[in-house]
Structure formats: C-alpha cells, structure tokens
Design an enzyme around this catalytic site. Structure first.
Site, mmCIF file in Angstrom:
data_model
loop_
_atom_site.group_PDB
_atom_site.id
_atom_site.type_symbol
_atom_site.label_atom_id
_atom_site.label_comp_id
_atom_site.label_asym_id
_atom_site.label_seq_id
_atom_site.Cartn_x
_atom_site.Cartn_y
_atom_site.Cartn_z
ATOM 1 N N LYS A 22 8.851 63.546 14.510
ATOM 2 C CA LYS A 22 10.236 63.070 14.355
ATOM 3 C C LYS A 22 10.798 63.491 12.994
ATOM 4 O O LYS A 22 11.911 63.989 12.903
ATOM 5 C CB LYS A 22 10.273 61.540 14.475
ATOM 6 C CG LYS A 22 11.618 60.948 14.103
ATOM 7 C CD LYS A 22 11.626 59.447 14.166
ATOM 8 C CE LYS A 22 11.135 58.762 12.930
ATOM 9 N NZ LYS A 22 12.060 58.715 11.796
ATOM 10 N N ASN A 23 10.006 63.301 11.935
ATOM 11 C CA ASN A 23 10.539 63.564 10.600
ATOM 12 C C ASN A 23 10.695 65.049 10.298
ATOM 13 O O ASN A 23 11.213 65.424 9.259
ATOM 14 C CB ASN A 23 9.657 62.903 9.532
ATOM 15 C CG ASN A 23 9.842 61.393 9.536
ATOM 16 O OD1 ASN A 23 10.692 60.868 10.246
ATOM 17 N ND2 ASN A 23 9.029 60.688 8.756
ATOM 18 N N CYS A 116 16.823 51.974 9.656
ATOM 19 C CA CYS A 116 15.842 50.899 9.785
ATOM 20 C C CYS A 116 15.987 49.918 8.616
ATOM 21 O O CYS A 116 16.149 50.332 7.473
ATOM 22 C CB CYS A 116 14.434 51.487 9.770
ATOM 23 S SG CYS A 116 13.757 51.766 11.395
ATOM 24 N N ARG A 121 17.228 51.764 0.398
ATOM 25 C CA ARG A 121 17.320 53.176 0.757
ATOM 26 C C ARG A 121 18.582 53.847 0.220
ATOM 27 O O ARG A 121 19.431 54.312 0.983
ATOM 28 C CB ARG A 121 17.214 53.356 2.268
ATOM 29 C CG ARG A 121 16.019 52.654 2.865
ATOM 30 C CD ARG A 121 15.725 53.064 4.261
ATOM 31 N NE ARG A 121 15.009 54.311 4.316
ATOM 32 C CZ ARG A 121 14.421 54.790 5.407
ATOM 33 N NH1 ARG A 121 14.473 54.105 6.509
ATOM 34 N NH2 ARG A 121 13.791 55.929 5.400
ATOM 35 N N ASP A 305 4.634 55.060 6.099
ATOM 36 C CA ASP A 305 4.938 54.908 7.525
ATOM 37 C C ASP A 305 3.754 54.387 8.344
ATOM 38 O O ASP A 305 3.939 53.899 9.458
ATOM 39 C CB ASP A 305 5.393 56.257 8.119
ATOM 40 C CG ASP A 305 6.826 56.571 7.743
ATOM 41 O OD1 ASP A 305 7.489 55.704 7.148
ATOM 42 O OD2 ASP A 305 7.290 57.687 8.038
ATOM 43 N N ARG A 397 12.534 54.805 18.812
ATOM 44 C CA ARG A 397 13.115 55.740 17.837
ATOM 45 C C ARG A 397 12.090 56.795 17.429
ATOM 46 O O ARG A 397 12.475 57.891 17.031
ATOM 47 C CB ARG A 397 13.542 54.993 16.565
ATOM 48 C CG ARG A 397 14.714 54.072 16.772
ATOM 49 C CD ARG A 397 15.099 53.422 15.476
ATOM 50 N NE ARG A 397 15.776 54.414 14.637
ATOM 51 C CZ ARG A 397 16.714 54.114 13.762
ATOM 52 N NH1 ARG A 397 17.091 52.872 13.589
ATOM 53 N NH2 ARG A 397 17.270 55.058 13.048
HETATM 54 C C1 UD1 Z 1 11.473 59.887 4.783
HETATM 55 C C2 UD1 Z 1 11.003 59.613 6.190
HETATM 56 C C3 UD1 Z 1 10.460 58.185 6.305
HETATM 57 C C4 UD1 Z 1 9.377 57.962 5.263
HETATM 58 C C5 UD1 Z 1 9.874 58.335 3.874
HETATM 59 C C6 UD1 Z 1 8.791 58.274 2.808
HETATM 60 C C7 UD1 Z 1 12.470 61.004 7.528
HETATM 61 C C8 UD1 Z 1 13.541 61.078 8.563
HETATM 62 N N1 UD1 Z 1 12.134 59.782 7.101
HETATM 63 O O1 UD1 Z 1 12.536 58.975 4.513
HETATM 64 O O2 UD1 Z 1 9.911 58.028 7.610
HETATM 65 O O3 UD1 Z 1 9.024 56.592 5.268
HETATM 66 O O4 UD1 Z 1 10.385 59.684 3.880
HETATM 67 O O5 UD1 Z 1 7.728 59.079 3.152
HETATM 68 O O6 UD1 Z 1 11.896 62.023 7.147
HETATM 69 N N2 UD1 Z 1 15.234 56.902 -2.972
HETATM 70 C C9 UD1 Z 1 16.151 56.645 -3.953
HETATM 71 N N3 UD1 Z 1 17.264 57.421 -4.010
HETATM 72 C C10 UD1 Z 1 17.481 58.465 -3.147
HETATM 73 C C11 UD1 Z 1 16.533 58.712 -2.157
HETATM 74 C C12 UD1 Z 1 15.412 57.906 -2.080
HETATM 75 O O7 UD1 Z 1 16.001 55.727 -4.746
HETATM 76 O O8 UD1 Z 1 18.510 59.138 -3.260
HETATM 77 C C13 UD1 Z 1 14.045 56.042 -2.864
HETATM 78 C C14 UD1 Z 1 14.047 55.238 -1.555
HETATM 79 O O9 UD1 Z 1 14.799 54.070 -1.677
HETATM 80 C C15 UD1 Z 1 12.573 54.965 -1.367
HETATM 81 C C16 UD1 Z 1 11.921 56.230 -1.934
HETATM 82 O O10 UD1 Z 1 12.897 56.855 -2.761
HETATM 83 O O11 UD1 Z 1 12.208 53.869 -2.141
HETATM 84 C C17 UD1 Z 1 11.449 57.200 -0.864
HETATM 85 O O12 UD1 Z 1 12.540 57.634 -0.109
HETATM 86 P P1 UD1 Z 1 12.590 59.077 0.572
HETATM 87 O O13 UD1 Z 1 11.380 59.854 0.215
HETATM 88 O O14 UD1 Z 1 13.909 59.665 0.250
HETATM 89 O O15 UD1 Z 1 12.517 58.705 2.090
HETATM 90 P P2 UD1 Z 1 13.471 59.186 3.250
HETATM 91 O O16 UD1 Z 1 13.770 60.643 3.095
HETATM 92 O O17 UD1 Z 1 14.579 58.233 3.397
#
Ligand code: UD1
Length: 417
Positions: A22-23, A116, A121, A305, A397
């Site tokens: 999915k990711n 979710c 986030r 995850d 999902r």
């Molecule tokens: C992706 C995955 C999700 C997984 C996560 C961490 C997808 C579709 N989803 O989510 O399943 O759990 O990686 O492996 O690929 N953060 C900030 N600012 C930002 C972006 C992120 O503070 O602009 C923080 C988030 O709040 C979180 C951490 O960074 O605490 C990790 O987030 P991130 O690696 O960006 O996860 P996603 O890309 O949302």
C-alpha cells in the site's frame, strides 16, 4: 458496514501470497500524473486507499482502468490541479499528490489532509522543502495553494526522515532545473520503489533507500510499466497471526530483505523462521517469549506500522515487554480493546508495558484505525471463543480480503454485513 466474526484458538496453517505494498502503490499512482504517456502498474492491491487514490486521479482528469491487480493510468486528460476537501479528509496520504501536481502544471490546490486518527501528523516538512525548491505557498479557507513559475534543484536537509516528505521532494524535483539532494532522507524500501518507478519513467535518481538521495532534473518523463513491491507490513501481520496461534505459515511473493527488524523480533520471541528468495516460512515452537523492549524507529528500525499487530501477539507471550512508540503520539488506540479481551497492558505516555497472560477471550471489538484493527484480528485469532470486530473499513484500507487470506489458512473467520 461489515463486521468480522472470528472463532479463535485455531492454529493458522497454510500459504498466503503477499499483496503489493500500500505504501508503495499510493505514491507511485500519484507519480503517474507526471508521465507523458500511459503507465501500467502490476501487483496493485485492491484496497480502499487505492480506490480513493484512483478517484483522486480521475478527478484530476486522468483515466484509470483496472484489470485484476493491474492498473493502467492514462494522464493525457489531466485538467485540474485541485484535490478537494472530501478526498483529502478521507486519506491523508493524498498529500503526496502535491509534489506530482506541481511538477505537472506548476500549481496545486489541496485541502488540509485527514487520515487515520493516530496523532497530529503535520505536513510542515513537506511545505518547507517545497518552498526551498521555489514553490510559493499560502493557505486560504483550509486549502494550501502552491505556485511555482520554475522549480529549481537545491540541497534539502530534513529535520526528521519523513517518508511522505522524502517522496514529495522526489516528485517535485524530478523535472526541476539542476540537481536536488535530500539529506537525512527516509530510507524506507517504499522510497526506493518509488525512485525505481520514476527512473523507469526516465528520471535520474540515485541513493534512494539511503539517507542521501540525489535527483538530477530531466526535461520530461514518459510512461512506464512497473511491478509494485510486496507489502512488508501485511506480510509481518500474517506472520504474527501464525505465531500467536501456534501455527505454521508459508508466505510467497514476499521480500524478506525489507523485513529484517520484524523477522529478528519474531525469532527472538521463539518462532522458527526460514527465508529464501520471495518466501518466508514460519513455524511456531510453542508459547512465545516476550523480549524486554521494542522501540519503533524509522527504517531499518522496528516499524511503527507493525507495533500494534506485534503487541497483540505479545499479549499472550511469556514474560513482559515494553513497547515504546517513537513515531506517532497516538498509536495505542488498540490497547483498550486488547485489555477487554483479558490482556494485561498499561500505557504510560509513549510506552506500553505488556505482561503476557495465558489466554485472551473473544468479545465485541471496535477497530479505530488500520493497523490497530489488524492487531484485533491477530488477537482474536489466538483468543478463546468468538470475537466480533466492527470498524472493518479501517482494516480494508490496507489489507486485501483479509478474511479470505486467513480462511485459506484454516482460520474460522467470516465477514457479515
Ligand atoms: C508513512 C506511511 C505510514 C507509516 C509512516 C512511518 C504511507 C502512505 N504511510 O506515513 O504507514 O506509519 O510513514 O513509517 O507511506 N512529521 C512531521 N512533519 C511532517 C511530516 C511528518 O512532523 O511534515 C512527523 C509525523 O507527525 C510523524 C513522523 O514525522 O511523527 C513520521 O511521519 P512520516 O514519516 O512523514 O509518515 P507518513 O509519510 O505520514
């Protein structure tokens, strides 16, 4: 709304073919808007989030066709640079379209994301990086409006190795003028998968999968044919289910090389695991033993995850384990439900102390997010008696026909409306 009914206590025995990731498929589908021609994607799982991503593509003017697990996207009719509120609220990862749409037409308008309910986030890292590439950004009535006359390559240092931000930078810089380097990039295998797809389209990306990614801008990208990598989280969920039920399972179409941290924990807990190319064989050796501490970390650490499905497995293992959640601040929503089944788990801030009990008992359960929902399935499969899980739309999902995969391995599981 459907429910899953599970009669627990039956060892999982059999074979499951692992679905596409999915990711990986979500950012790759987003990347197709940049293509000059049709893209053919194999191994695309049938998931609610993939359906929603297809809908985003259609609203942008692309044509999407599905034949089994192959999805064909024709971006020729691309005519809109907006992702509206309903789709952004339904799926936070739609934010990944931002970089792709800006590359395609120099402008993007997206509503603030939802997704979710596992924490705040934020998307500050995405927006800061886009600004560094020359995008002007302002917010208006809940929408983020981005404009770029010209995207210009630069060095971008991420304060945290965010998966989504790394992907958005790659998508926004792939046709930028000059070279972009990402320092402290996320190293998740899904990032290397996106880069491999973009390179198949004609991009020049090196280092993806490491902390230092280089993107040399090219004039344009063409269409490409590509096979999505296997889903390492889904694979590990089924392994956890087999281990929790004292079972034996073969996974085919898997990528064990992307699952090191998870396989290590399963082995440490006492499961016997053999891997060969594309196949993982797990055989339980009686009651599992908890290891002392498990911390979620960016890749190659233990993935956030899989924290909840593994916690469900730990709930009946011998001894105590502390799970420390370092990535998301609200990812213990499954704990209350596990406790209702008889688990002994205490949450303190970002830590959950799990003291293994002999048995969990089936009951009525509510899934509140994707991986927490999968955790309830793992717990219910190992529990004594019958469980009824609602909130299955969250599980859908990320897991393709979860009840079918598990029923093929002897599980007493059915979906009712
Ligand atoms: C992706 C995955 C999700 C997984 C996560 C961490 C997808 C579709 N989803 O989510 O399943 O759990 O990686 O492996 O690929 N953060 C900030 N600012 C930002 C972006 C992120 O503070 O602009 C923080 C988030 O709040 C979180 C951490 O960074 O605490 C990790 O987030 P991130 O690696 O960006 O996860 P996603 O890309 O949302």
């Amino acid at each position: 709304m459907s429910k899953l009914i599970i009669d627990g206590g039956v060892p999982l025995l059999g074979e499951i073919r692992v679905q596409g990731a999915k990711n990986s498929v979500l950012p790759i589908l987003a990347a197709t808007v940049i293509a000059g021609d049709k893209c053919v994607l194999h191994n695309c799982p049938r998931l609610r989030d993939v359906d929603k991503t297809d809908l985003v593509l259609e609203r942008l003017g692309c044509t999407v066709e599905r034949h089994g697990n192959t999805v064909i996207v024709d971006p020729d009719g691309f005519c809109s640079c907006e992702i509206c509120d309903d789709l952004m609220r339904a799926m936070r990862s739609s934010i990944i379209f931002l970089g792709a749409i800006i590359t395609r037409c120099g402008e993007a308008r997206v509503s603030m994301p939802g997704g979710c309910p596992i924490g705040l986030r934020p998307i500050d890292l995405h927006l800061k990086a886009l600004k560094e590439l020359g995008v002007s950004i302002h917010e208006e009535h809940g929408y983020i409006i981005c404009r770029a006359k010209k995207l210009k390559g630069t060095d971008i240092h991420l304060d945290f190795p965010s998966v989504g931000a790394t992907e958005n930078i790659m998508l926004a810089s792939v046709c930028a003028e000059g070279t972009t380097t990402i320092l402290n990039a996320a190293r998740e295998p899904e990032i290397a998968d996106l880069a491999a797809f973009l390179n198949a389209m004609g991009a020049r990306i090196t280092g993806a999968g490491s902390s230092f990614v280089t993107i040399r801008g090219v004039k344009k990208l063409s269409g490409a044919e590509y096979t999505i990598m296997p889903d390492r989280i889904v694979a590990a969920t089924y392994l956890a289910a087999a281990a929790a039920t004292d079972g034996e399972i073969f996974l085919t179409g898997a990528d064990p090389s992307s699952m090191g941290a998870m396989l290590h924990v399963l082995r440490e807990m006492g499961a016997r695991i053999n891997v060969s190319s594309g196949t993982i064989h797990l055989k339980s050796r009686g009651r599992l033993k908890n290891i002392h501490i498990l911390r979620t970390m960016p890749y190659p650490g233990f993935p956030t995850d899989i924290q909840s499905p593994f916690m469900a497995m730990s709930a009946t293992a011998e001894g105590t384990v502390v799970y420390v959640e370092n990535i998301f601040e609200n990812r213990f929503r499954h704990v209350d439900e596990l406790v209702r089944m008889g688990a002994d788990i205490k949450v303190e801030g970002r830590s959950a102390v799990v003291s293994g009990v002999k048995t969990l008992y089936g009951t009525r359960l509510v899934a509140r997010e994707l991986r927490g929902g999968a955790a309830l399935v793992v717990a219910a499969l190992g529990a004594e008696g019958t469980s009824e899980i609602s909130g299955v739309e969250y599980i859908d999902r990320g897991y393709e026909e979860i009840e079918k995969s598990l029923a093929d391995c002897n599980a007493c599981i059915r979906r009712v409306q």
